[in-house]
Every structure is written in C-alpha cells, then in structure tokens.
Design a protein around this motif. Structure first.
Motif, PDB file in Angstrom:
ATOM      1  N   GLU A   1      10.100  -1.234   2.767  1.00 43.13           N
ATOM      2  CA  GLU A   1       9.076  -0.473   1.184  1.00 43.13           C
ATOM      3  C   GLU A   1      10.165  -1.267  -0.041  1.00 43.13           C
ATOM      4  O   GLU A   1      11.006  -1.663  -0.140  1.00 43.13           O
TER       5      GLU A   1
ATOM      6  N   CYS B   1       3.060  -5.044  -8.339  1.00 42.50           N
ATOM      7  CA  CYS B   1       1.836  -4.094  -8.711  1.00 42.50           C
ATOM      8  C   CYS B   1       2.153  -4.306 -10.403  1.00 42.50           C
ATOM      9  O   CYS B   1       3.458  -4.590 -10.956  1.00 42.50           O
TER      10      CYS B   1
ATOM     11  N   ARG C   1       0.904  -1.360  -0.051  1.00 46.62           N
ATOM     12  CA  ARG C   1      -0.163   0.287   0.066  1.00 46.62           C
ATOM     13  C   ARG C   1       1.053   1.165   0.022  1.00 46.62           C
ATOM     14  O   ARG C   1       1.580   1.115   0.219  1.00 46.62           O
ATOM     15  N   PRO C   2       0.814   2.126  -0.370  1.00 49.98           N
ATOM     16  CA  PRO C   2       1.257   3.587  -0.722  1.00 49.98           C
ATOM     17  C   PRO C   2       1.679   3.847   0.767  1.00 49.98           C
ATOM     18  O   PRO C   2       0.462   3.854   1.698  1.00 49.98           O
TER      19      PRO C   2
ATOM     20  N   SER D   1       2.829   4.026  -9.720  1.00 50.93           N
ATOM     21  CA  SER D   1       2.969   5.630  -9.797  1.00 50.93           C
ATOM     22  C   SER D   1       4.131   6.134  -8.203  1.00 50.93           C
ATOM     23  O   SER D   1       4.401   7.118  -8.403  1.00 50.93           O
ATOM     24  N   PHE D   2       3.858   5.204  -7.456  1.00 47.39           N
ATOM     25  CA  PHE D   2       4.227   5.492  -6.277  1.00 47.39           C
ATOM     26  C   PHE D   2       5.862   4.999  -5.416  1.00 47.39           C
ATOM     27  O   PHE D   2       6.040   4.608  -5.121  1.00 47.39           O
ATOM     28  N   ILE D   3       5.901   4.085  -6.139  1.00 43.46           N
ATOM     29  CA  ILE D   3       6.932   2.717  -6.370  1.00 43.46           C
ATOM     30  C   ILE D   3       8.790   3.919  -6.160  1.00 43.46           C
ATOM     31  O   ILE D   3       8.242   4.245  -7.534  1.00 43.46           O
ATOM     32  N   ASN D   4       9.277   3.625  -5.192  1.00 40.45           N
ATOM     33  CA  ASN D   4      10.707   4.505  -5.386  1.00 40.45           C
ATOM     34  C   ASN D   4      11.584   3.835  -5.962  1.00 40.45           C
ATOM     35  O   ASN D   4      12.286   3.090  -6.301  1.00 40.45           O
TER      36      ASN D   4
ATOM     37  N   LEU E   1      -0.886   1.582  -8.352  1.00 39.96           N
ATOM     38  CA  LEU E   1       0.793   1.765  -7.543  1.00 39.96           C
ATOM     39  C   LEU E   1       1.432   2.201  -8.350  1.00 39.96           C
ATOM     40  O   LEU E   1       2.721   2.592  -7.666  1.00 39.96           O
TER      41      LEU E   1
ATOM     42  N   VAL F   1       7.261   9.156  -0.492  1.00 39.21           N
ATOM     43  CA  VAL F   1       6.082   8.220   0.089  1.00 39.21           C
ATOM     44  C   VAL F   1       6.279   7.067  -1.043  1.00 39.21           C
ATOM     45  O   VAL F   1       6.455   7.086  -2.120  1.00 39.21           O
ATOM     46  N   GLY F   2       5.712   6.083  -1.080  1.00 38.53           N
ATOM     47  CA  GLY F   2       5.950   4.527  -1.468  1.00 38.53           C
ATOM     48  C   GLY F   2       5.507   3.519  -1.313  1.00 38.53           C
ATOM     49  O   GLY F   2       4.434   3.365  -0.933  1.00 38.53           O
ATOM     50  N   LEU F   3       5.774   2.117  -1.819  1.00 38.41           N
ATOM     51  CA  LEU F   3       4.864   1.129  -1.942  1.00 38.41           C
ATOM     52  C   LEU F   3       5.615   0.740  -0.264  1.00 38.41           C
ATOM     53  O   LEU F   3       6.799   0.263  -0.930  1.00 38.41           O
TER      54      LEU F   3
END
Length: 139
Positions: free
Chosen positions: A109, A27, A4-5, A79-82, A77, A12-14
């Motif tokens: 993460e 994802c 989840r974010p 979009s949130f992966i770093n 999702l 902010v990541g997964l």
C-alpha cells in the motif's frame, strides 16, 4: 500505472499492482477545478460539499473552495492514498504529484504523511491532527 484502489492495511487505499521504482509517480495532485466562494458553496447539496471537503480537501482556509469540474465522473487516485507516520511515498512539489520515496513491492500500500504536505488547517490536516477521532467542522 503502478497502483489501483483496494483494501490495504489502512482501509481502502492505493495498492501497487506492479513494483514501483523509487521516484515513480503514484498519482497526480492536480484536478481540474473551479474556485467557488463560500456563499455559493453553502448552496451546494450537502453530499457535494462533503465530497469536496473529504475527497478533494478543497477548502483554501480563506473562504474559497476548489470544486472539481469532473467530480461526478471519477474520483482522482489521490483521494485514496492513506496516512502513515512511516510513509513510503512523499509529495513532490515541482511535479505536483505523490512519488515513491523508496521501491514499493507488488501488493504494497502506498502511504504518505498527511501532515507533511497538506496545507496547515485544511480539512485533511485537521482530521489527521485529531488522530482521525473526530471529523473537522463541516462548513
């Protein structure tokens, strides 16, 4: 569902909400989108153009943009992966998804190496290549 974010070491990541086995899908990289040529894309509101470039990395490098048809309903999702130079996830081309390269613990993460799977010259690739110091030109 494994992630989840949330706020992690890279912003902010997964984050894993349960253990993720090696090879577990984090994802999907697919989003329903329409192709929009640059002459039409440039007439979209600036906030929409920025969203397409930053959250979807929708520029193909040839003057066309992938504009998600559901962008205002949900942010995917992916979009949130770093980014990390020592990622724990990789891009799986046949599945068009990000998968765990090793077992992830709850609360860890999920990260990828943007340079290994992003199209060379894409918005995200250029931003990563700059060391995240300056944003690529805004088209």
């Amino acid at each position: 569902i494994y992630v989840r974010p949330g706020v992690g070491a890279f912003g902010v990541g997964l984050l894993a909400i349960q253990p993720v086995p090696k090879g577990g899908i984090i994802c999907s990289c697919a989003a329903q989108a329409v192709v929009v040529p640059s002459r039409r894309f440039n007439f979209l509101p600036p906030a929409v153009r920025q969203c397409v470039l930053e959250l979807y990395d929708g520029w193909d490098g040839e003057g066309n943009y992938q504009v998600p048809i559901d962008y205002d309903q949900a942010i995917p999702l992916i979009s949130f992966i770093n980014h990390s130079e020592e990622p724990n996830c990789v891009y799986d081309e046949p599945a068009n998804a990000i998968v765990a390269a090793r077992r992830l613990r709850t609360g860890e993460e999920a990260t990828v190496d943007y340079l290994s799977y992003q199209e060379k010259g894409s918005y995200t690739w250029r931003y990563c290549k700059s060391g995240f110091r300056r944003r690529p030109f805004f088209v």
